[in-house]
Design an enzyme around this catalytic site. Sequence first.
Site, mmCIF file in Angstrom:
data_model
loop_
_atom_site.group_PDB
_atom_site.id
_atom_site.type_symbol
_atom_site.label_atom_id
_atom_site.label_comp_id
_atom_site.label_asym_id
_atom_site.label_seq_id
_atom_site.Cartn_x
_atom_site.Cartn_y
_atom_site.Cartn_z
ATOM 1 N N ARG A 1 0.855 -1.184 0.000
ATOM 2 C CA ARG A 1 0.000 0.000 0.000
ATOM 3 C C ARG A 1 0.896 1.241 0.000
ATOM 4 N NH1 ARG A 1 -3.722 2.779 4.733
ATOM 5 N NH2 ARG A 1 -4.798 4.193 3.322
ATOM 6 N N HIS A 2 0.453 2.283 -0.681
ATOM 7 C CA HIS A 2 1.209 3.540 -0.697
ATOM 8 C C HIS A 2 1.485 4.016 0.735
ATOM 9 C CE1 HIS A 2 -2.371 5.636 0.562
ATOM 10 N NE2 HIS A 2 -3.044 4.902 -0.317
#
Length: 486
Positions: A87-88
């Site tokens: 995930r970012h």
Amino acid sequence: MLRGPGSRLRVTVAPAAALAVALLSSVSHCSHPEQKDREVLPLSSYFGTKTRYEDAIYKDAHSEEPRQDLYLLEEACTPVQLVALIRHGTRYPTAKQIRKLRQLHDLLQARRAGNNRADAGGGRDLGAALADWPLWYEDWVDGQLVEKGRQDMRQLALRLASLFPTLFSRENYGRLQLVTSSKHRCVESSVAFLNALWQHCYPELPLPDVKEMECGPPRINDKLMRFFDHCEKFSSEVENNDTALYHVEAFKTGPEMQDILKKVAATLQVPVNSLNADLIQVAFFTCSFDLAIKGVKSPWCDVFDTDDGKVLEYLNDLKQYWKRGYGYAINSRSSCGLFQDIFQHLDKAVEQKKRSQPVSSPVILQFGHAETLLPLLSLMGYFKDKEPLTAYNYKEQINRKFRSGLIVPYASNLVFVLYHCKNAQTPKEEFQVQMLLNEKVLPLAHSQETVSLYEDLKNHYKDILQSCHTSQECKLPKVNNTSDEL
Ligand SMILES: *[C@@H]1O[C@H](CO)[C@@H](O)[C@H](O)[C@H]1NC(C)=O
Ligand SMILES: *[C@@H]1O[C@H](CO)[C@@H](O)[C@H](O)[C@H]1NC(C)=O
Ligand SMILES: *[C@@H]1O[C@H](CO)[C@@H](O)[C@H](O)[C@H]1NC(C)=O
């Protein structure tokens, strides 16, 4: 050295003494210039998907040293491939959240203007502190990656590289495969990750532009990383369906939220009917944003105590549950293309090893969203509670497994590691897999073991691998409305 329960492989367990030494040496030898005294709040672990990585599970995430308590395979096994879904990192609020925050801010400023006339000279209260607190997020920041988010990625990259030095080697740099969602925060996260790996492999060289790197820039693939946008059935039955999030809406007006609403209205000295659950939630998130982005404790945090935090966390989890988790089957079924993609990479590596060929893609990194990871983990059967999360069972669900802050904080990551093992006793070679969630071994759903034969894992997920086809899953049932037209 211990023999893993039920596994034929040796696992390493860092004994307490070694762990203490390792921790001490990391203190004395490594300096982490970016590490400041971290502000930790009682509320820090209730921010759901807006939780900082280091508040979720991994307290040493500021470190570039890997965890010492990992049970990784060694000796007879060598890691041959790593597929990571990431995930970012930490991001700015979205424009929608900023608009609601501005609405709340305006409300407080209007109240103060009114109060000043009423009781001039009164002491400063929390409402006034909030009205004065700067609203530093402008619309243009809309969900973009922040500097702390780049740091999340750099540190994760370095920890993974030192955990798997043979995979993240200089020779393999040109063969790195990066795929990302088209969202700016994901592209930026993938570039930060890639740059950190470059500096790890070539500390003496200047950092080239990603376009000039041998492995090429990260490739955008929304069909893979944002599968939820490409699933017609999900869009019509969940995303654009006003009644699909019934429990979220019901909880917003339920007794737990009403209590918070009344309390906050009293604290801020505003009428209860000028507030609603959405505004309360955005106030709570502002505490999380100021903390994650700026590393400061904002007065918004003083509006809530930990009991409020738990209720607001539940509200966030309810939404994730019904929109991305077990609430509707299509939420997770829409991710089976991504699941199959991961196994295609693993299959290919197995085939190449069996033919004694080099693995063409030893490291595959896929950058997406909480909305990418949660459906996939649900598809695989993780964090499933016996009862569904509803508007009415907040108390019963207090010890639930489905806590998005622990599963998908910023920079959360699910890593598949494929090992090639040659057993000394039996000349037969075999392939093993481990999964790590946020740098902790994730026990396998079918055995609760920390490692599985690759074939056993594939067998456990045979239905998803063979019978789930997103084109079929995502197709809307045909409505015959010919008769209506007559
Ligand atoms: C919307 O969600 C409700 C609740 O799950 C469901 O009964 C209904 O069929 C859905 N509507 C559409 C158009 O899919
Ligand atoms: C139903 O009929 C309407 C009007 O004729 C049409 O626009 C629509 O596409 C039809 N829906 C389906 C699912 O066939
Ligand atoms: C649609 O419904 C009509 C009337 O019930 C029927 O005559 C027709 O065969 C149906 N069409 C299809 C494609 O199922």
